[in-house]
Design a protein around this motif. Structure first.
Motif, short mmCIF file in Angstrom:
data_model
loop_
_atom_site.label_atom_id
_atom_site.label_comp_id
_atom_site.label_asym_id
_atom_site.label_seq_id
_atom_site.Cartn_x
_atom_site.Cartn_y
_atom_site.Cartn_z
N SER A 18 0.82 -1.21 -0.04
CA SER A 18 -0.01 -0.22 0.05
C SER A 18 0.99 1.31 0.02
CB SER A 18 -0.83 0.07 1.25
OG SER A 18 -1.71 1.21 1.22
N TYR A 19 0.35 2.38 -0.65
CA TYR A 19 1.21 3.51 -0.93
C TYR A 19 1.82 4.19 0.48
CZ TYR A 19 2.83 7.53 -3.57
OH TYR A 19 3.68 8.27 -4.33
N ASP A 44 -0.49 10.21 -0.90
CA ASP A 44 -0.92 9.34 -2.10
C ASP A 44 -0.28 10.05 -3.36
OD1 ASP A 44 -2.83 10.88 -3.84
OD2 ASP A 44 -3.79 11.19 -1.63
N PRO A 45 -0.48 9.04 -4.54
CA PRO A 45 0.25 9.53 -5.86
C PRO A 45 -0.35 10.62 -6.53
CG PRO A 45 -1.05 7.33 -6.20
CD PRO A 45 -0.87 7.75 -4.54
N SER A 99 0.50 6.13 -11.63
CA SER A 99 -0.62 7.09 -11.39
C SER A 99 -0.35 8.40 -11.02
CB SER A 99 -1.71 6.32 -10.55
OG SER A 99 -1.87 5.07 -10.63
N GLY A 100 -1.00 9.47 -11.18
CA GLY A 100 -1.24 10.80 -10.59
C GLY A 100 0.15 11.41 -11.19
N SER A 102 2.98 10.21 -10.56
CA SER A 102 4.13 9.33 -10.66
C SER A 102 5.23 9.58 -11.70
CB SER A 102 3.72 7.98 -11.00
OG SER A 102 2.88 7.40 -9.88
N ALA A 137 3.15 4.83 -8.44
CA ALA A 137 2.39 3.76 -8.04
C ALA A 137 1.39 3.39 -9.07
CB ALA A 137 1.41 4.44 -7.00
N GLY A 139 -2.20 2.76 -9.31
CA GLY A 139 -3.38 2.94 -8.62
C GLY A 139 -2.87 3.48 -7.25
N ARG A 140 -3.01 2.85 -6.17
CA ARG A 140 -2.53 3.40 -5.10
C ARG A 140 -1.40 2.28 -4.28
NH1 ARG A 140 -7.02 6.76 -5.08
NH2 ARG A 140 -6.76 8.90 -4.28
N THR A 141 -0.97 1.59 -5.40
CA THR A 141 0.12 0.44 -4.86
C THR A 141 1.31 1.17 -5.21
OG1 THR A 141 -1.58 -1.19 -5.17
CG2 THR A 141 0.73 -1.94 -5.34
#
Length: 572
Positions: A18-19, A44-45, A99-100, A102, A137, A139-141
């Motif tokens: 998890s992030y 988070d990302p 994601s985001g 990243s 990441a 997603g949020r991984t």
């Protein structure tokens, strides 16, 4: 201190977790030529990217000792390195996917002016660079494979090419350092030769466009009139000639689109050093110069504007004047008094952005409206006293009223971007068109009754058990134009000598620090600002941050902008 291999092992261990697992990376790691620190990890990302710094020892960096000797050369070196680092990391930003944000790698973007920034600082320990990385990441991984690429493949290349002297263009760096020393020399010569500003022959004043500060191509180089030409022998460039604007009252006139405002704009930004190739490298203004204008609707608190405005019909006291919604004339009067308080020795004004009734009253208006019925003493009647009694020069762009010719010590006409000294001709004409005799109220230095108090928006949202604990406020920067602090917006749109969003960000943390630690209903505004300036010089912007680390993204403002910011903070 942990080693880079420890960081690599940690990255492998958190892959696909998890992030928040990225939080475990926080700390310092020894790489080959530098120390890398993970100072803050994003939540988070999609949040603001993580804060990273690297430190290179002076021995490893290998820069000449003379570049590290004084504030001018150190700031210039830091500016040069930040520009080099940005060029390098732009090649790798978003090459790591996710994601985001990243894969984002970013650092401060420097403009044409050389500013002291937190993005790069020189200390006794070495050179510290600060920047941002978007931790990758899916997603949020956690995708630590992509972060490993950034930290172990991309970043070492950027550091090697940007921060090691042997890998840089030594000639270009020397040019930047020498230029800064020459600019500092000109600034000192201004004081010795009683000049308000200097504009070198050959300078390119026009800018590329309204949204670009780069020099305009194929524009007319500046050429000084013979009567105002001065010669300086600089430490590195040698002999240079240009227009010296004397202290006193200088009028810049001419037809529309002939370059009046372009010259004034160059002068207002001449308070900063500029980079090689800017065109305005040798346009140097007294570093306390302040650009003034009217600001309808601005907040004013406890300012003695009686020098300009008195005997209001409602009997309102103008020796300690406050308003939530100033008119053009009262805002400009307050700006001048606040400028005096900030220690400015040159005022820069453009008639186009000034309140007409504040600047001048023509002879016909004086006959229609008697002096005793007009509470405003116009700037026309005060400019001479400001210079002769307060030592404050004025450089004014005028295009509509000939009354200003009568008070000017120097008159420069811009004719198709060429300056002409028409002072003698104007003085001859003035003798043929004399102004009517007027009685001007006596000059007095403004009083100060400016105790700072906290705004309601700075009050805590809920009661605290520990009354000694300072309020914690959130700030958010809105570009160059201002910022929010607590529930209040501070409008800086008309502070025209702010040239970078990072200066606005710095003003926000300076005001935040003052509200949380200094504003107690006892200290005056000058006492608070002078304390901040002293600490800024001694400890840098990091001193004012609530964080345990210093972030990239701040640039030092001048004292004038700090005063201007605090004067626009609405308080009871």
């Amino acid at each position: 201190m942990q080693q880079s291999t420890d960081l690599q092992n940690m990255l492998h261990s958190i892959h696909r977790k998890s992030y928040p697992a990225y939080k475990s990376l926080k700390g310092a790691y020894q790489f080959g030529h530098y120390i890398l620190s993970v100072d803050h990890v994003q939540g988070d990302p999609f949040a603001s990217p993580s804060h990273i710094s690297i430190r290179v020892s002076h021995k490893t960096a290998g820069f000449p000792e003379e570049y590290l000797q004084n504030p001018v050369t150190k700031i210039t070196l830091c500016d040069y390195l930040t520009r080099q680092f940005e060029q390098q990391i732009n090649r790798f930003s978003f090459r790591a996917k996710g994601s985001g944000k990243s894969g984002l790698i970013s650092v401060s973007h420097c403009g044409q002016e050389v500013l002291k920034r937190t993005a790069c600082e020189i200390t006794d320990q070495g050179i510290t660079a600060r920047f941002f990385i978007g931790f990758p990441a899916n997603g949020r991984t956690v995708n630590s494979v992509e972060l490993e690429k950034i930290l172990f493949d991309f970043l070492p290349i950027c550091v090697q090419k940007a921060f090691l002297y042997k890998n840089l263009d030594a000639k270009k760096l020397e040019e930047a350092i020498f230029l800064a020393e020459d600019q500092a020399y000109i600034r000192e010569q201004l004081k010795k030769e009683a000049l308000a500003a200097f504009v070198a022959d050959g300078a390119i004043l026009p800018r590329e466009s309204g949204i670009s500060s780069h020099p305009m191509k194929d524009s007319i180089p500046f050429q000084s009139p013979d009567t105002l030409r001065v010669t300086m022998t600089l430490p590195h460039k040698g002999k240079i000639t240009g227009m010296g604007i004397p202290e006193g009252i200088t009028l810049i006139v001419g037809g529309g689109y002939h370059g009046k405002s372009t010259l004034l704009n160059a002068l207002e930004l001449g308070v900063y050093n500029h980079v090689p190739g800017d065109g305005r490298e040798y346009v140097v203004t007294n570093d306390t110069a302040l650009k003034l204008r009217s600001e309808d609707g601005r907040f004013i608190k406890d300012v003695d504007i009686s020098l300009f405005i008195n005997d209001l019909p409602n009997k309102k006291d103008t020796s300690c004047f406050s308003t939530e919604d100033a008119s053009g004339s009262t805002s400009q009067a307050a700006g001048i008094i606040e400028g005096i308080e900030a220690g400015s020795k040159v005022f820069l004004l453009d008639e186009d952005t000034s309140a007409t009734n504040f600047m001048v009253r023509d002879s016909f208006m004086q006959k229609v409206i008697a002096r005793e019925k007009e509470p405003i003493t116009p700037f026309l009647e005060r400019a001479g006293d400001l210079y002769h009694k307060a030592g404050i020069s004025t450089i004014l762009v005028a295009g509509s009223s000939g009354a200003f010719f009568h008070i000017a010590d120097t008159v420069i006409q811009m004719d198709s971007y060429y300056p002409l000294d028409i002072t003698h001709m104007v003085k001859t004409l003035c003798s043929q068109y004399p102004l009517p005799e007027i009685s001007v109220p006596g000059f007095h230095f403004p009083k100060s009754c400016r105790i700072m108090t906290k705004a309601a928006s700075a009050a805590p949202r809920s009661p605290r058990r520990d009354s000694d604990r300072p309020d914690r406020l959130k700030t958010k920067t809105h570009g160059k134009d201002g910022f929010s602090i607590g529930r209040q917006d501070v409008d800086l749109r008309y502070i025209e000598q702010i040239v970078d969003t990072e200066q606005t960000a710095s003003l926000s943390i300076l005001l935040k620090y003052a509200v949380e630690h200094l504003i107690d209903g006892k200290r005056t505004l000058p006492e608070i600002v002078e304390y901040l300036i002293k600490e800024l010089d001694r400890k840098g912007l990091g001193f004012f941050s609530n964080n345990s680390y210093i972030s990239c993204g701040y640039a030092s403002p001048r004292a004038q902008e700090i005063y201007s910011c605090f004067n626009r903070y609405r308080r009871p």
